[in-house]
Motif scaffolding. Structure first.
Motif, PDB file in Angstrom:
ATOM      1  N   UNK A  35       0.664 -20.781   2.479  1.00 40.36           N
ATOM      2  CA  UNK A  35       1.737 -19.778   2.384  1.00 40.36           C
ATOM      3  C   UNK A  35       1.691 -19.167   1.000  1.00 40.36           C
ATOM      4  N   UNK A  36       1.828 -17.871   0.931  1.00 43.54           N
ATOM      5  CA  UNK A  36       1.778 -17.198  -0.371  1.00 43.54           C
ATOM      6  C   UNK A  36       2.595 -15.908  -0.303  1.00 43.54           C
ATOM      7  N   UNK A  37       2.878 -15.373  -1.476  1.00 43.70           N
ATOM      8  CA  UNK A  37       3.572 -14.078  -1.563  1.00 43.70           C
ATOM      9  C   UNK A  37       2.580 -13.008  -2.003  1.00 43.70           C
ATOM     10  N   UNK A  38       2.676 -11.857  -1.384  1.00 35.31           N
ATOM     11  CA  UNK A  38       1.835 -10.717  -1.737  1.00 35.31           C
ATOM     12  C   UNK A  38       2.705  -9.473  -1.696  1.00 35.31           C
ATOM     13  N   UNK A  39       2.179  -8.379  -2.205  1.00 37.19           N
ATOM     14  CA  UNK A  39       2.929  -7.135  -2.028  1.00 37.19           C
ATOM     15  C   UNK A  39       1.994  -5.970  -1.731  1.00 37.19           C
ATOM     16  N   UNK A  40       2.490  -5.083  -0.887  1.00 44.48           N
ATOM     17  CA  UNK A  40       1.764  -3.863  -0.572  1.00 44.48           C
ATOM     18  C   UNK A  40       2.129  -2.787  -1.594  1.00 44.48           C
ATOM     19  N   UNK A  41       1.176  -1.958  -1.921  1.00 47.83           N
ATOM     20  CA  UNK A  41       1.419  -0.782  -2.764  1.00 47.83           C
ATOM     21  C   UNK A  41       1.941   0.308  -1.834  1.00 47.83           C
ATOM     22  N   UNK A  42       3.136   0.806  -2.124  1.00 48.97           N
ATOM     23  CA  UNK A  42       3.752   1.787  -1.229  1.00 48.97           C
ATOM     24  C   UNK A  42       3.041   3.136  -1.315  1.00 48.97           C
ATOM     25  N   UNK A  43       2.920   3.792  -0.170  1.00 48.97           N
ATOM     26  CA  UNK A  43       2.256   5.103  -0.135  1.00 48.97           C
ATOM     27  C   UNK A  43       3.136   6.148  -0.806  1.00 48.97           C
ATOM     28  N   UNK A  44       2.500   7.001  -1.601  1.00 50.75           N
ATOM     29  CA  UNK A  44       3.192   8.154  -2.167  1.00 50.75           C
ATOM     30  C   UNK A  44       2.575   9.380  -1.518  1.00 50.75           C
ATOM     31  N   UNK A  45       3.356  10.045  -0.693  1.00 48.19           N
ATOM     32  CA  UNK A  45       2.777  11.164   0.057  1.00 48.19           C
ATOM     33  C   UNK A  45       3.321  12.493  -0.389  1.00 48.19           C
ATOM     34  N   UNK A  46       2.979  13.486   0.378  1.00 52.10           N
ATOM     35  CA  UNK A  46       3.535  14.813   0.196  1.00 52.10           C
ATOM     36  C   UNK A  46       4.410  15.070   1.417  1.00 52.10           C
ATOM     37  N   UNK A  47       5.704  15.034   1.218  1.00 50.03           N
ATOM     38  CA  UNK A  47       6.608  15.076   2.357  1.00 50.03           C
ATOM     39  C   UNK A  47       6.621  16.421   3.086  1.00 50.03           C
ATOM     40  N   UNK A  48       5.950  17.425   2.517  1.00 53.10           N
ATOM     41  CA  UNK A  48       5.834  18.718   3.211  1.00 53.10           C
ATOM     42  C   UNK A  48       4.918  18.570   4.426  1.00 53.10           C
ATOM     43  N   UNK A  49       3.988  17.602   4.347  1.00 50.85           N
ATOM     44  CA  UNK A  49       3.047  17.419   5.458  1.00 50.85           C
ATOM     45  C   UNK A  49       3.514  16.251   6.308  1.00 50.85           C
ATOM     46  N   UNK A  50       3.600  16.479   7.636  1.00 51.85           N
ATOM     47  CA  UNK A  50       4.169  15.456   8.509  1.00 51.85           C
ATOM     48  C   UNK A  50       3.372  14.150   8.492  1.00 51.85           C
ATOM     49  N   UNK A  51       2.037  14.257   8.411  1.00 48.09           N
ATOM     50  CA  UNK A  51       1.215  13.054   8.499  1.00 48.09           C
ATOM     51  C   UNK A  51       0.937  12.439   7.125  1.00 48.09           C
TER      52      UNK A  51
END
Lengths: 287, 186
Positions: A35-51
């Motif tokens: 068992x361990x703790x990890x973290x994901x790097x959150x995505x930084x997007x361009x909210x003008x584009x839906x995808x």
């Protein structure tokens, strides 16, 4: 310098020399479970584009599935007594945990404390607790449906249409209200939560649950602000519990691991209410 | 009724999809927390009243039975509780909301490591004390003197019923026999 063991007659947990959980012995077998703790790097997007949205309050979306370990060494303190044996783990300056086994219980309790998540590097982080076992689950795992029936989930698959998953982490995350589990022909591993969390099994034998997140961008789905709770200064600290069950997967009339899980699920989510009273009497007078 | 209604209204608000999923704005989240806190405090008056009625034994001779406080400790999640920290003697009432009897290991934040716990039959229960994890005692905004957690097993809590335990610092108990050995330091 040596392995640390805590437990009782029903379940034993072995921690390796680096302080991580290494083995679990229960129900007549010993399985490799870490068992361990990890973290994901959150995505930084361009909210003008839906995808190309940012990770935010509504959506979990790691940046190119990047994940980081919280630490590679854990400091341990061990306390053994007649009612409970517990290990206090310190992963880093903002993640710690107590792993405990009560004398009469047949599961282990993981009480985690995470936060304030540092953001000085301007990176949003989504922290998970990951349990890795040698159970050959072949892409199948189970999550509950609002605490009631368990729903079968298959990695990279949807029941009613052909799907191509473009984001293998986010696309396999499911809501977990109380329980997530996996099994093979011989063994079963289940984790109960004390609150609703996101969870998945991204590899065979592996279960992960998201315990805390701190994000720096809005995902443009409506809330209009980043999930960055700084009202109390540095950021929020979350404390909660996971209950780990391990045992034989075979259904036996005399012992049913699933039945025990169900009972503990009720007792975890509906614990006793506690009321404290000042008392001036001696114990005899009080009686 | 006004107390209960405030809780009912708050629970109604908590059914909003933003409250359920946590997609409310931060200021709204703080307002939700405040409403829950006020509702719980309001209902504690009802709880106190009901438990005081239930806990009066039928063979009581005194015409004016003592009323107990029955306080909730909403900071138990950070191992903090004013009543157990500030008093050498206190009672802990456990109400089991389940429809079957249960056993529960209870953890009470305390300032010392020598306590006795007496169950409703007068039996002294086995106890254990463990330190509150350093990461918790070091929490910046935790205003608590509890350094330890007192653990005991509350067994056979009746279905939708309650049991009360008497807890006392053992230093303040008159010596009745051979004192028990002090805990081994690890």
């Amino acid at each position: 310098s040596s392995y640390t063991v805590i437990g009782n007659n029903n379940i034993k947990l072995t921690f390796d020399t680096n302080g991580f959980l290494a083995y679990v012995t229960a129900d007549g077998m010993t399985r490799t479970i870490s068992q361990e703790f990890l973290y994901y790097i959150a995505a930084t997007g361009n909210n003008e584009e839906f995808l190309n949205r940012s990770s935010g309050a509504y959506i979990f979306r790691p940046d190119k599935n990047q994940i980081r370990f919280a630490t590679d060494e854990v400091s341990l303190e061990v306390y053994k007594g007649q009612l409970v044996q517990e290990v206090h783990q310190q992963f880093n300056s903002w993640i710690s945990q107590v792993v405990r086994v009560y004398k009469q219980s047949n599961h282990a309790e993981f009480e985690w404390l995470v936060g304030p998540i540092p953001i000085k590097d301007n990176i949003g982080k989504e922290v998970i607790s990951r349990f890795t076992s040698d159970i050959k689950s072949e892409g199948i795992f189970y999550t509950d449906s609002n605490g009631r029936e368990m729903l079968k989930r298959r990695r990279n698959h949807r029941e009613t249409w052909n799907v191509k998953i473009h984001e293998s982490v986010a696309g396999n995350y499911y809501p977990v209200t109380t329980k997530i589990a996996l099994e093979d022909d011989t063994a079963r591993m289940a984790i109960l939560t004390d609150r609703a969390q996101g969870g998945s099994s991204l590899e065979d034998g592996v279960l992960e649950l998201m315990v805390h997140r701190r994000l720096l961008h809005d995902d443009a789905f409506g809330v209009g602000e980043a999930l960055n709770e700084t009202e109390y200064g540095e950021g929020l600290i979350a404390r909660g519990k996971h209950h780990l069950f391990m045992g034989k997967s075979l259904q036996r009339p005399e012992v049913s691991l699933k039945a025990i899980e169900r009972l503990v699920q009720l007792e975890t989510l509906l614990p006793s209410w506690k009321f404290f009273s000042n008392v001036s009497y001696s114990s005899d007078q009080w009686l | 009724d006004p107390h209960l209604n405030f809780m009912r209204e708050t629970m109604g608000i908590m059914q909003h999809h933003d409250a359920v999923t946590g997609t409310e704005k931060q200021k709204v989240a703080l307002d939700y927390a405040k409403r829950m806190s006020v509702a719980l405090r309001a209902c504690s008056t009802n709880i106190r009243s009901v438990l005081n009625q239930l806990s009066i034994s039928s063979d009581r001779v005194s015409p004016q039975p003592t009323k107990f406080e029955f306080k909730t400790c909403t900071l138990l999640n950070i191992s903090s509780c004013a009543t157990s920290e500030l008093n050498d003697r206190f009672a802990l009432t456990l109400y089991n909301p389940l429809a079957h009897s249960t056993n529960e290991y209870v953890r009470v934040p305390v300032t010392d490591y020598k306590y006795v716990v007496i169950d409703p039959t007068g039996k002294s229960l086995p106890t254990q004390v463990v330190p509150v994890p350093k990461a918790v005692t070091n929490l910046q905004h935790r205003n608590s003197s509890a350094q330890y957690e007192l653990i005991f097993l509350a067994s056979n809590l009746p279905a939708v019923g309650y049991k009360t335990y008497y807890i006392e610092k053992s230093d303040s108990i008159p010596v009745r026999g051979k004192p028990s050995a002090s805990p081994k330091k690890k």
